[in-house]
Design an enzyme around this catalytic site. Sequence first.
Site, PDB file in Angstrom:
ATOM      1  N   LYS A  64       0.692  -1.270   0.027  1.00 35.13           N
ATOM      2  CA  LYS A  64      -0.061   0.085   0.036  1.00 35.13           C
ATOM      3  C   LYS A  64       0.889   1.233  -0.138  1.00 35.13           C
ATOM      4  O   LYS A  64       0.651   2.209  -0.849  1.00 35.13           O
ATOM      5  CB  LYS A  64      -1.001  -0.059   1.231  1.00 35.13           C
ATOM      6  N   THR A  65       1.960   1.396   0.897  1.00 35.89           N
ATOM      7  CA  THR A  65       2.744   2.458   0.925  1.00 35.89           C
ATOM      8  C   THR A  65       3.574   2.662  -0.258  1.00 35.89           C
ATOM      9  O   THR A  65       4.029   3.694  -0.730  1.00 35.89           O
ATOM     10  CB  THR A  65       3.685   2.510   2.254  1.00 35.89           C
ATOM     11  N   ASP A 109      -1.675   6.783   5.758  1.00 38.95           N
ATOM     12  CA  ASP A 109      -1.687   5.504   6.514  1.00 38.95           C
ATOM     13  C   ASP A 109      -2.487   5.281   7.357  1.00 38.95           C
ATOM     14  O   ASP A 109      -2.922   6.291   8.229  1.00 38.95           O
ATOM     15  CB  ASP A 109      -0.374   5.044   6.586  1.00 38.95           C
ATOM     16  N   THR A 158      -5.852  -1.419   6.632  1.00 38.80           N
ATOM     17  CA  THR A 158      -5.998  -2.697   6.927  1.00 38.80           C
ATOM     18  C   THR A 158      -7.294  -3.215   7.082  1.00 38.80           C
ATOM     19  O   THR A 158      -7.581  -4.268   7.182  1.00 38.80           O
ATOM     20  CB  THR A 158      -5.208  -3.372   7.913  1.00 38.80           C
ATOM     21  N   ARG A 217       7.024  -7.613   2.324  1.00 42.36           N
ATOM     22  CA  ARG A 217       7.670  -7.236   3.349  1.00 42.36           C
ATOM     23  C   ARG A 217       8.434  -8.341   4.053  1.00 42.36           C
ATOM     24  O   ARG A 217       9.469  -8.259   4.434  1.00 42.36           O
ATOM     25  CB  ARG A 217       6.757  -6.292   4.267  1.00 42.36           C
TER      26      ARG A 217
HETATM   27  P1  ADP Z   1       1.635  -1.916   3.341  1.00 45.39           P
HETATM   28  O1  ADP Z   1       1.946  -0.397   2.975  1.00 45.39           O
HETATM   29  O2  ADP Z   1       0.942  -2.461   2.846  1.00 45.39           O
HETATM   30  O3  ADP Z   1       2.111  -2.220   4.953  1.00 45.39           O
HETATM   31  P2  ADP Z   1       4.483  -1.636   1.908  1.00 45.39           P
HETATM   32  O4  ADP Z   1       4.494  -0.858   0.639  1.00 45.39           O
HETATM   33  O5  ADP Z   1       5.191  -0.984   2.984  1.00 45.39           O
HETATM   34  O6  ADP Z   1       3.155  -2.295   2.778  1.00 45.39           O
HETATM   35  O7  ADP Z   1       5.441  -2.885   1.605  1.00 45.39           O
HETATM   36  C1  ADP Z   1       6.444  -3.393   2.490  1.00 45.39           C
HETATM   37  C2  ADP Z   1       7.903  -3.652   1.497  1.00 45.39           C
HETATM   38  O8  ADP Z   1       7.496  -4.731   0.619  1.00 45.39           O
HETATM   39  C3  ADP Z   1       8.197  -2.534   0.635  1.00 45.39           C
HETATM   40  O9  ADP Z   1       8.914  -1.543   1.201  1.00 45.39           O
HETATM   41  C4  ADP Z   1       8.610  -2.906  -0.553  1.00 45.39           C
HETATM   42  O10 ADP Z   1       9.965  -3.374  -0.592  1.00 45.39           O
HETATM   43  C5  ADP Z   1       7.928  -4.443  -0.539  1.00 45.39           C
HETATM   44  N1  ADP Z   1       7.174  -4.454  -1.516  1.00 45.39           N
HETATM   45  C6  ADP Z   1       5.671  -4.291  -1.429  1.00 45.39           C
HETATM   46  N2  ADP Z   1       4.935  -4.363  -2.592  1.00 45.39           N
HETATM   47  C7  ADP Z   1       5.862  -5.014  -3.594  1.00 45.39           C
HETATM   48  C8  ADP Z   1       5.740  -5.162  -4.917  1.00 45.39           C
HETATM   49  N3  ADP Z   1       4.464  -5.063  -5.346  1.00 45.39           N
HETATM   50  N4  ADP Z   1       6.802  -5.233  -5.455  1.00 45.39           N
HETATM   51  C9  ADP Z   1       7.948  -5.399  -5.057  1.00 45.39           C
HETATM   52  N5  ADP Z   1       8.204  -5.163  -3.480  1.00 45.39           N
HETATM   53  C10 ADP Z   1       7.182  -4.972  -2.721  1.00 45.39           C
END
Ligand code: ADP
Length: 332
Positions: A64-65, A109, A158, A217
């Site tokens: 998401k981030t 977020d 989430t 992650r």
């Molecule tokens: P969320 O915001 O959903 O908790 P993040 O965007 O922070 O998740 O993702 C966590 C880490 O996973 C990111 O920093 C990145 O390194 C990796 N990641 C997430 N999605 C992808 C993707 N589609 N392709 C490659 N790496 C990803």
Amino acid sequence: SDPETSAAEEVPHEPDTSLRPRRMDEMVGQRDVMERLKIAIDAAQSRGEPLGHILFDGPPGLGKTTFATVIPAEMGTVVQMANGAGLKAPKDLLPYLTNLSEGSVLFIDEIHRVPRAVEEYLYTAMEDFRIDIVLGEGVSARTLNYELRPFTLIGATTRAGMLSAPLRDRFQIREHLGWYADSELCEIVRRNSIKLKLPVDDESAAVIAARSRRTPRLANNRLLWVRDYAQSKANGQVSGKIATAALDMIGIDKMGLDKQDRGYLETLMRVFGGGPAGLEAIAHTMNVSSDTLEDEVEPFLLRSELIVRSRRGRMMTALGYQHMKQLPPGKL
Ligand code: ADP
């Protein structure tokens, strides 16, 4: 509190931000989402308008981030990062809103944690690019009207279900991020191992991917630990065997469950006789917050059908017992 829990597992967020994709084409998987977003970006750019507001929902660590940072990069604009938990009063929104440049992105977020009183200010900000803030009280109260530059709000949660309907409806684009396929996680591990200057072979990548609970992650965290382990114990050589030993050592099992995940299953089995048990009761017994369990532990256990949720509470499934190498009650 558990002395055996490794540092690699305790880092709640990105331990190495260099692994986060900077552009959309560096992201792996989520193809449908990506395609729809590209169309929306293209269209907004050709109209010379800001992109419509976007809401991402899904379990933690699925991107998401990352989307919230690559979208502004694609659009050649900047992003401000905020967290719903930090926006306690309307005035907390002001610095972000007044800093917006035309077409820029505001990322919030955990947007489900924005209190109702603040949420109402977001409505006019999102809809009319305007906020009216009341300062003071009673006869001395004054209303300040701010015109905002047209911008894009990207929200992440989430818990999509916890968002009020009026807020949810103000997002033109709503995308659910789902679990990644093993092959996609392998790809992420391989690419990132090159970035980390410790390329891993296909077999090692497959071991790490299989033990990452379908979550990028976690794949990154596991890879970083395997790298440490290999550098300290195997002269920097990674093999399937070494990756397995490294992950076994920090209590990550074949399915990718960590100690906390197994602690949940243990508690449900031993203390609650396999359930049904309420989330709060399980959380109290484990001495962790119910939010942590609901956000970080249960989604994968549910998805893997190790537990089910019923109206009466959480229950172990036959598969759950099998994974924990226990017999269900009544089959002893
Ligand atoms: P969320 O915001 O959903 O908790 P993040 O965007 O922070 O998740 O993702 C966590 C880490 O996973 C990111 O920093 C990145 O390194 C990796 N990641 C997430 N999605 C992808 C993707 N589609 N392709 C490659 N790496 C990803």
